[in-house]
Design a protein around this motif. Sequence first.
Motif, short mmCIF file in Angstrom:
data_model
loop_
_atom_site.label_atom_id
_atom_site.label_comp_id
_atom_site.label_asym_id
_atom_site.label_seq_id
_atom_site.Cartn_x
_atom_site.Cartn_y
_atom_site.Cartn_z
N GLU A 8 24.17 -7.54 4.91
CA GLU A 8 24.02 -7.90 6.32
C GLU A 8 23.28 -6.80 7.08
N LYS A 9 23.67 -5.57 6.84
CA LYS A 9 23.01 -4.44 7.51
C LYS A 9 21.52 -4.41 7.19
N ARG A 10 21.20 -4.60 5.93
CA ARG A 10 19.80 -4.57 5.49
C ARG A 10 19.00 -5.68 6.19
N LEU A 11 19.57 -6.90 6.24
CA LEU A 11 18.88 -8.02 6.87
C LEU A 11 18.69 -7.77 8.36
N VAL A 12 19.72 -7.27 9.02
CA VAL A 12 19.62 -6.97 10.46
C VAL A 12 18.52 -5.94 10.71
N GLU A 13 18.49 -4.89 9.93
CA GLU A 13 17.50 -3.83 10.12
C GLU A 13 16.09 -4.33 9.85
N GLN A 14 15.94 -5.16 8.82
CA GLN A 14 14.61 -5.72 8.51
C GLN A 14 14.13 -6.64 9.63
N MET A 15 15.01 -7.52 10.10
CA MET A 15 14.61 -8.46 11.14
C MET A 15 14.35 -7.75 12.47
N ALA A 16 15.16 -6.73 12.78
CA ALA A 16 14.95 -5.97 14.00
C ALA A 16 13.61 -5.24 13.96
N ALA A 17 13.24 -4.75 12.79
CA ALA A 17 11.97 -4.04 12.64
C ALA A 17 10.79 -4.99 12.87
N LYS A 18 11.02 -6.29 12.65
CA LYS A 18 9.96 -7.29 12.86
C LYS A 18 10.06 -7.91 14.26
N ASN A 19 10.82 -7.27 15.16
CA ASN A 19 10.99 -7.67 16.55
C ASN A 19 11.63 -9.04 16.73
N HIS A 20 12.54 -9.42 15.83
CA HIS A 20 13.31 -10.64 16.01
C HIS A 20 14.36 -10.40 17.08
N THR A 21 14.75 -11.45 17.79
CA THR A 21 15.79 -11.33 18.81
C THR A 21 17.16 -11.33 18.16
N ALA A 22 18.18 -10.91 18.92
CA ALA A 22 19.54 -10.92 18.40
C ALA A 22 19.99 -12.34 18.07
N THR A 23 19.55 -13.31 18.83
CA THR A 23 19.88 -14.72 18.56
C THR A 23 19.32 -15.15 17.22
N GLU A 24 18.08 -14.78 16.94
CA GLU A 24 17.46 -15.14 15.66
C GLU A 24 18.17 -14.45 14.49
N ILE A 25 18.53 -13.20 14.70
CA ILE A 25 19.22 -12.45 13.65
C ILE A 25 20.59 -13.07 13.37
N ALA A 26 21.33 -13.40 14.42
CA ALA A 26 22.65 -14.02 14.25
C ALA A 26 22.54 -15.36 13.53
N ALA A 27 21.51 -16.14 13.85
CA ALA A 27 21.31 -17.43 13.18
C ALA A 27 21.06 -17.23 11.69
N ALA A 28 20.32 -16.19 11.34
CA ALA A 28 20.03 -15.92 9.93
C ALA A 28 21.29 -15.48 9.18
N LEU A 29 22.19 -14.79 9.88
CA LEU A 29 23.42 -14.31 9.25
C LEU A 29 24.46 -15.41 9.09
N LYS A 30 24.43 -16.40 9.97
CA LYS A 30 25.33 -17.57 9.96
C LYS A 30 26.77 -17.28 10.36
N ASN A 31 27.34 -16.16 9.97
CA ASN A 31 28.75 -15.90 10.29
C ASN A 31 28.92 -14.76 11.30
N ARG A 32 27.87 -14.45 12.04
CA ARG A 32 27.93 -13.40 13.07
C ARG A 32 27.43 -13.97 14.39
N SER A 33 28.05 -13.53 15.47
CA SER A 33 27.61 -13.97 16.80
C SER A 33 26.47 -13.10 17.30
N ARG A 34 25.79 -13.59 18.30
CA ARG A 34 24.72 -12.83 18.94
C ARG A 34 25.26 -11.50 19.46
N ASN A 35 26.44 -11.56 20.10
CA ASN A 35 27.02 -10.34 20.67
C ASN A 35 27.39 -9.33 19.60
#
Length: 75
Positions: A8-35
């Motif tokens: 999860e940490k790796r995916l969040v860091e990769q997506m954040a580096a590509k300027n994805h929003t928190a909403t997009e990152i949460a959707a990719a994780l499926k079991n995490r909220s935007r907050n």
Amino acid sequence: MAGWSEDEKRLVEQMAAKNHTATEIAAALKNRSRNSVIGYLHRSNIPFGKPRPEKKSIDELRRETQRKMLARRQA
């Protein structure tokens, strides 16, 4: 939910580096909220989302306003 897995940490860091929003990152994780994503990113000091322009100092804003006013008077 328990702590963040390494995957999860790796995916969040990769997506954040590509300027994805928190909403997009949460959707990719499926079991995490935007907050929870926002909290993780802030605690980890990882920038995310669209880059924001730097704010101008008050002195820069004053000089810019004075130049505009002077230009209008001369026109």
